[in-house]
Design an enzyme around this catalytic site. Structure first.
Site, PDB file in Angstrom:
ATOM      1  N   GLU A   1      -0.195  -8.050  15.126  1.00  0.00           N
ATOM      2  CA  GLU A   1      -0.244  -6.766  15.822  1.00  0.00           C
ATOM      3  C   GLU A   1       0.269  -6.885  17.262  1.00  0.00           C
ATOM      4  O   GLU A   1       1.019  -6.030  17.741  1.00  0.00           O
ATOM      5  CB  GLU A   1      -1.685  -6.221  15.774  1.00  0.00           C
ATOM      6  CG  GLU A   1      -2.088  -5.848  14.355  1.00  0.00           C
ATOM      7  CD  GLU A   1      -3.575  -5.926  14.058  1.00  0.00           C
ATOM      8  OE1 GLU A   1      -3.925  -5.732  12.877  1.00  0.00           O
ATOM      9  OE2 GLU A   1      -4.397  -6.200  14.962  1.00  0.00           O
TER      10      GLU A   1
ATOM     11  N   ASP B   1     -12.576  -5.998  12.039  1.00  0.00           N
ATOM     12  CA  ASP B   1     -13.367  -4.901  12.622  1.00  0.00           C
ATOM     13  C   ASP B   1     -14.710  -5.419  13.131  1.00  0.00           C
ATOM     14  O   ASP B   1     -15.218  -4.964  14.159  1.00  0.00           O
ATOM     15  CB  ASP B   1     -13.625  -3.802  11.585  1.00  0.00           C
ATOM     16  CG  ASP B   1     -12.336  -3.263  10.998  1.00  0.00           C
ATOM     17  OD1 ASP B   1     -11.300  -3.374  11.668  1.00  0.00           O
ATOM     18  OD2 ASP B   1     -12.366  -2.753   9.873  1.00  0.00           O
TER      19      ASP B   1
ATOM     20  N   GLU C   1      -9.195   0.081  18.277  1.00  0.00           N
ATOM     21  CA  GLU C   1      -9.030  -0.983  17.291  1.00  0.00           C
ATOM     22  C   GLU C   1      -7.644  -0.799  16.687  1.00  0.00           C
ATOM     23  O   GLU C   1      -7.416   0.071  15.864  1.00  0.00           O
ATOM     24  CB  GLU C   1     -10.151  -0.917  16.244  1.00  0.00           C
ATOM     25  CG  GLU C   1     -10.177  -2.084  15.290  1.00  0.00           C
ATOM     26  CD  GLU C   1     -10.125  -3.450  15.961  1.00  0.00           C
ATOM     27  OE1 GLU C   1     -10.392  -3.541  17.183  1.00  0.00           O
ATOM     28  OE2 GLU C   1      -9.797  -4.420  15.286  1.00  0.00           O
TER      29      GLU C   1
ATOM     30  N   HIS D   1      -7.604 -11.820  18.631  1.00  0.00           N
ATOM     31  CA  HIS D   1      -8.258 -12.770  17.714  1.00  0.00           C
ATOM     32  C   HIS D   1      -7.266 -13.334  16.724  1.00  0.00           C
ATOM     33  O   HIS D   1      -6.337 -12.641  16.291  1.00  0.00           O
ATOM     34  CB  HIS D   1      -9.449 -12.120  16.994  1.00  0.00           C
ATOM     35  CG  HIS D   1      -9.082 -10.968  16.113  1.00  0.00           C
ATOM     36  ND1 HIS D   1      -8.632 -11.121  14.838  1.00  0.00           N
ATOM     37  CD2 HIS D   1      -9.086  -9.639  16.333  1.00  0.00           C
ATOM     38  CE1 HIS D   1      -8.391  -9.948  14.302  1.00  0.00           C
ATOM     39  NE2 HIS D   1      -8.642  -9.019  15.201  1.00  0.00           N
TER      40      HIS D   1
ATOM     41  N   GLU E   1       0.844  -1.189   0.000  1.00  0.00           N
ATOM     42  CA  GLU E   1       0.000   0.000   0.000  1.00  0.00           C
ATOM     43  C   GLU E   1       0.881   1.240   0.000  1.00  0.00           C
ATOM     44  O   GLU E   1       1.799   1.346   0.800  1.00  0.00           O
ATOM     45  CB  GLU E   1      -0.911   0.003   1.239  1.00  0.00           C
ATOM     46  CG  GLU E   1      -1.746   1.263   1.320  1.00  0.00           C
ATOM     47  CD  GLU E   1      -2.897   1.195   2.315  1.00  0.00           C
ATOM     48  OE1 GLU E   1      -3.153   0.114   2.865  1.00  0.00           O
ATOM     49  OE2 GLU E   1      -3.531   2.240   2.516  1.00  0.00           O
TER      50      GLU E   1
ATOM     51  N   GLN F   1     -11.973   1.790   9.154  1.00  0.00           N
ATOM     52  CA  GLN F   1     -12.635   1.061  10.260  1.00  0.00           C
ATOM     53  C   GLN F   1     -13.919   1.739  10.730  1.00  0.00           C
ATOM     54  O   GLN F   1     -14.897   1.065  11.019  1.00  0.00           O
ATOM     55  CB  GLN F   1     -11.662   0.913  11.426  1.00  0.00           C
ATOM     56  CG  GLN F   1     -10.598  -0.132  11.136  1.00  0.00           C
ATOM     57  CD  GLN F   1      -9.206   0.386  11.446  1.00  0.00           C
ATOM     58  OE1 GLN F   1      -8.868   1.533  11.177  1.00  0.00           O
ATOM     59  NE2 GLN F   1      -8.387  -0.459  12.022  1.00  0.00           N
TER      60      GLN F   1
HETATM   61  P1  ADP Z   1      -8.573  -7.879   8.628  1.00  0.00           P
HETATM   62  O1  ADP Z   1      -7.665  -6.722   8.829  1.00  0.00           O
HETATM   63  O2  ADP Z   1      -8.577  -8.458   7.246  1.00  0.00           O
HETATM   64  O3  ADP Z   1      -9.937  -7.672   9.156  1.00  0.00           O
HETATM   65  P2  ADP Z   1      -7.696  -9.352  10.955  1.00  0.00           P
HETATM   66  O4  ADP Z   1      -6.444 -10.129  11.132  1.00  0.00           O
HETATM   67  O5  ADP Z   1      -7.899  -8.167  11.825  1.00  0.00           O
HETATM   68  O6  ADP Z   1      -7.834  -9.012   9.429  1.00  0.00           O
HETATM   69  O7  ADP Z   1      -8.952 -10.321  11.165  1.00  0.00           O
HETATM   70  C1  ADP Z   1      -8.980 -11.563  10.590  1.00  0.00           C
HETATM   71  C2  ADP Z   1      -9.716 -12.500  11.537  1.00  0.00           C
HETATM   72  O8  ADP Z   1     -10.876 -12.987  10.867  1.00  0.00           O
HETATM   73  C3  ADP Z   1      -8.926 -13.735  11.925  1.00  0.00           C
HETATM   74  O9  ADP Z   1      -8.223 -13.502  13.116  1.00  0.00           O
HETATM   75  C4  ADP Z   1     -10.002 -14.801  12.082  1.00  0.00           C
HETATM   76  O10 ADP Z   1     -10.398 -14.859  13.436  1.00  0.00           O
HETATM   77  C5  ADP Z   1     -11.174 -14.293  11.246  1.00  0.00           C
HETATM   78  N1  ADP Z   1     -11.383 -15.082  10.018  1.00  0.00           N
HETATM   79  C6  ADP Z   1     -10.590 -15.081   8.935  1.00  0.00           C
HETATM   80  N2  ADP Z   1     -11.075 -15.936   7.989  1.00  0.00           N
HETATM   81  C7  ADP Z   1     -12.213 -16.472   8.484  1.00  0.00           C
HETATM   82  C8  ADP Z   1     -13.181 -17.427   7.994  1.00  0.00           C
HETATM   83  N3  ADP Z   1     -13.067 -17.984   6.798  1.00  0.00           N
HETATM   84  N4  ADP Z   1     -14.222 -17.760   8.812  1.00  0.00           N
HETATM   85  C9  ADP Z   1     -14.363 -17.183  10.030  1.00  0.00           C
HETATM   86  N5  ADP Z   1     -13.474 -16.295  10.539  1.00  0.00           N
HETATM   87  C10 ADP Z   1     -12.413 -15.933   9.788  1.00  0.00           C
END
Ligand code: ADP
Length: 454
Positions: free
Chosen positions: A294, A439, A265, A341, A87, A112
C-alpha cells in the site's frame, strides 16, 4: 534489547487504561463474508451443466465483472489455475441467487468496520458506533455482544442501539469467498497454491453507500465520539468516487472541528484516480495505517517510482526505504502519524514524541499474535497468551540498520524533526487465522496510543 520486558509492560499499561478512551466512531464498510470451501467434483459438474466451452473462455481472461454463470465459474477456475486471488463485483441477480443456493460453509463478519467493531467493542469493551450500510438479520447476527452501537432514528431522534436490536430487515451484502487448498484439482487444472476467488454480491459497500441516519445527523453522532476510524474507500473507481468523497470531506471537517483525531485504514486501492484523491484528503486525517504494498502504491502516484520499487525489493522490507517514504508522505500531506506494518516489524512516524507511540505498537503486535495463534480472541485478558511467542529473529538486521542509520535506542529515534518508533513483532509459525489481522494491528495501535495518553 529486552523486548520481552517492553512487551509485557506495554500490554499492562494499555489493558488498564483502554476503557478510558471514550467512544470510537467507525465508518463506512461492513459486510458478510460467506466462505465456501470448493469441492472439485461439485465444481466440475457445475461447469459441465453451464457449458464447458463458455466457462473456459473466462478461465483464460477474467471478465471485468460477473454478469453470468459462465463468468462466475470461469473466474473461479482462473484463480484455481494460477493460485491467485481475485475479486469481482457480481452484477446479475440470477447469478447472485445461484451463489446463495450453492451455499456456504461458514459466515464471518466482513469489512473493516465490522471487523474493528467486533474487536474494539466485543473484545476490548471499548464502546463503538459503527456504520453498517445494510442491517439484514444475517449481518446483525455476526456482531458480538458488547458496547457496539448503530445509530437509528426513532420519533425524529437519534438513538444508539446494538445492531441485534435493529427491528427492520434490509439487504444482505455478501462477499462470497471460494477457497481452495494447494493442489486442489478440477478438470485439467491444479492449484499451485492455496487462495480464493471473491464474488461480491454487494451494491452498497462497493460504491461506499452512506446511510441517511449518518448523513443527516452526522454532527450529533460525531459529538458523542472521542476517536474515529475511516475505511472502505478501496473499491471505488474513477467513475463513482466523487460523490462519496464529497461526503467524506464534509465528515472530516466536522470531526476536525470537534477536535476528534481520525485514523484512515488504507487498503489496497487498485484505481489510481481514487488513490490520488485519497492522497489529497490525507492532510485531514490524524493518522494512516498501511503495509508495504500500500505504501508503494502511494509512492507511485506521488511520482516516486524508484522508492516504490525499493519498498517491494527486499524481504524483510528495507526500513530505511520505508522511513524515506513515510517522511515524503508526512511532508507532502501534513498527516501527523503514519503506521507502517509488514511481516516481522512495525514502524511509526509521528510529529509528536513519547514512548507511548512505541508502546501502542507493542500492544498491537501482541494482539495480532494472539489473533494468529488463537483464531478468535475472546477477551483482552487472553492477549497475554501471546507473550510466549518469541520476538521475530528476522527483525534483528532491521533493528541494527535503524540503530546505525538513525541512532535508534529502545526502538525510538528522531528523523527529520519527526519521531520514528520501531518494534520487532511476534510471528506465529502456524497461524490459526490471519483474516483481518491488518485491521487488528492498525486499530489496536491507534486506540492504544490514546489509551496511553489519557
Ligand atoms: P490483511 O489485509 O490480510 O489484514 P495486511 O497486509 O494489512 O493484510 O496485514 C498483514 C500483517 O499481519 C502483516 O504485515 C504482519 O505484520 C501480520 N502477520 C501476518 N502473518 C502473521 C503471523 N503469522 N503472526 C503474526 N503476525 C502476522
Amino acid at each position: 534489547m529486552a523486548w520481552g520486558r517492553l512487551y509485557a509492560s506495554a500490554f499492562e499499561k494499555v489493558r488498564t487504561r483502554i476503557r478510558e478512551i471514550g467512544r470510537v466512531l467507525l465508518a463506512y464498510n461492513t459486510n458478510i463474508d460467506a466462505i465456501h470451501y470448493l469441492d472439485g467434483k461439485d465444481l466440475e459438474e457445475r461447469v459441465m451443466r453451464v457449458g464447458l466451452e463458455d466457462v473456459l473462455k473466462y478461465s483464460e481472461e477474467l471478465p471485468e465483472r460477473v454478469e453470468s454463470l459462465p463468468q462466475l465459474l470461469g473466474s473461479i477456475l482462473w484463480s484455481v489455475k494460477r493460485g491467485k486471488a481475485a475479486e469481482l463485483f457480481v452484477e446479475s441477480c440470477s447469478t447472485r441467487f445461484y451463489m446463495k443456493r450453492w451455499g456456504w460453509d461458514e459466515l464471518r463478519m466482513g469489512g473493516q468496520v465490522g471487523i474493528m467493531a467486533n474487536l474494539l467493542g466485543g473484545v476490548y469493551r471499548v464502546p463503538v458506533i459503527a456504520h453498517v450500510p445494510q442491517l439484514s438479520r444475517l449481518q446483525t447476527g455476526l456482531f458480538k455482544e458488547g458496547p457496539i452501537y448503530v445509530p437509528t432514528v426513532m420519533d425524529g431522534e437519534v438513538k444508539l442501539i446494538h445492531p441485534k436490536e435493529f427491528a427492520g430487515e434490509e439487504e444482505s451484502c455478501i462477499h462470497f469467498i471460494y477457497e481452495f487448498p494447494r493442489g486442489f484439482s478440477v478438470l485439467d487444472f491444479e492449484a499451485p497454491r492455496e487462495n480464493r476467488f471473491i464474488g461480491a454480491a454487494d451494491d452498497y459497500n462497493t460504491t461506499l453507500f452512506i446511510r441517511d441516519e449518518f448523513r443527516e445527523n452526522f454532527e450529533e453522532i460525531a459529538e458523542s465520539a472521542s476517536l474515529a476510524v475511516i475505511s472502505g474507500l478501496q473499491a471505488l473507481t474513477k467513475e463513482n468516487y466523487r460523490e462519496p468523497f464529497e461526503i467524506i470531506g464534509e465528515h472530516l471537517e466536522v470531526l476536525n472541528e470537534l477536535g476528534i483525531p481520525v485514523h484512515l485504514e488504507f487498503a489496497f486501492t487498485p484505481d489510481e484516480a481514487v488513490r490520488r484523491a485519497i492522497l489529497d484528503l490525507l492532510g485531514k486525517f490524524w493518522s494512516v495505517g498501511l503495509n508495504e504494498v500500500e505504501l508503494a502504491s502511494i509512492m507511485e502516484v506521488m511520482g516516486e517510482k524508484g522508492l516504490a520499487q525499493k519498498l517491494l525489493a527486499h524481504d524483510p522490507v528495507d526500513p530505511i526505504a520505508v522511513t524515506e517514504a513515510m517522511l515524503k508522505l508526512a511532508e507532502k500531506t501534513g498527516i501527523r502519524r503514519i503506521h507502517f506494518h509488514t511481516y516481522g516489524y512495525y514502524l511509526a512516524l509521528t510529529d509528536y514524541k513519547g514512548e507511548f507511540v512505541r508502546d501502542a505498537l507493542l500492544f498491537a503486535a501482541l494482539a495480532a499474535a494472539a489473533k494468529a495463534k488463537l483464531g478468535d480472541v475472546p477477551s483482552i485478558n487472553e492477549i497475554i497468551k501471546a507473550m510466549d511467542i518469541p520476538v521475530n529473529e528476522r527483525a534483528k538486521p532491521v533493528e541494527d540498520s535503524l540503530m546505525r542509520e538513525y541512532k535508534m535506542e529502545k526502538g525510538i529515534s528522531e528523523v527529520g524533526g519527526y519521531q520514528l518508533s520501531f518494534i520487532p513483532t511476534k510471528i506465529v509459525a502456524k497461524p490459526k487465522s490471519t483474516v483481518g489481522i491488518g485491521d487488528t494491528i492498525s486499530s489496536s495501535a491507534f486506540i492504544g496510543e490514546f489509551a496511553l495518553r489519557s
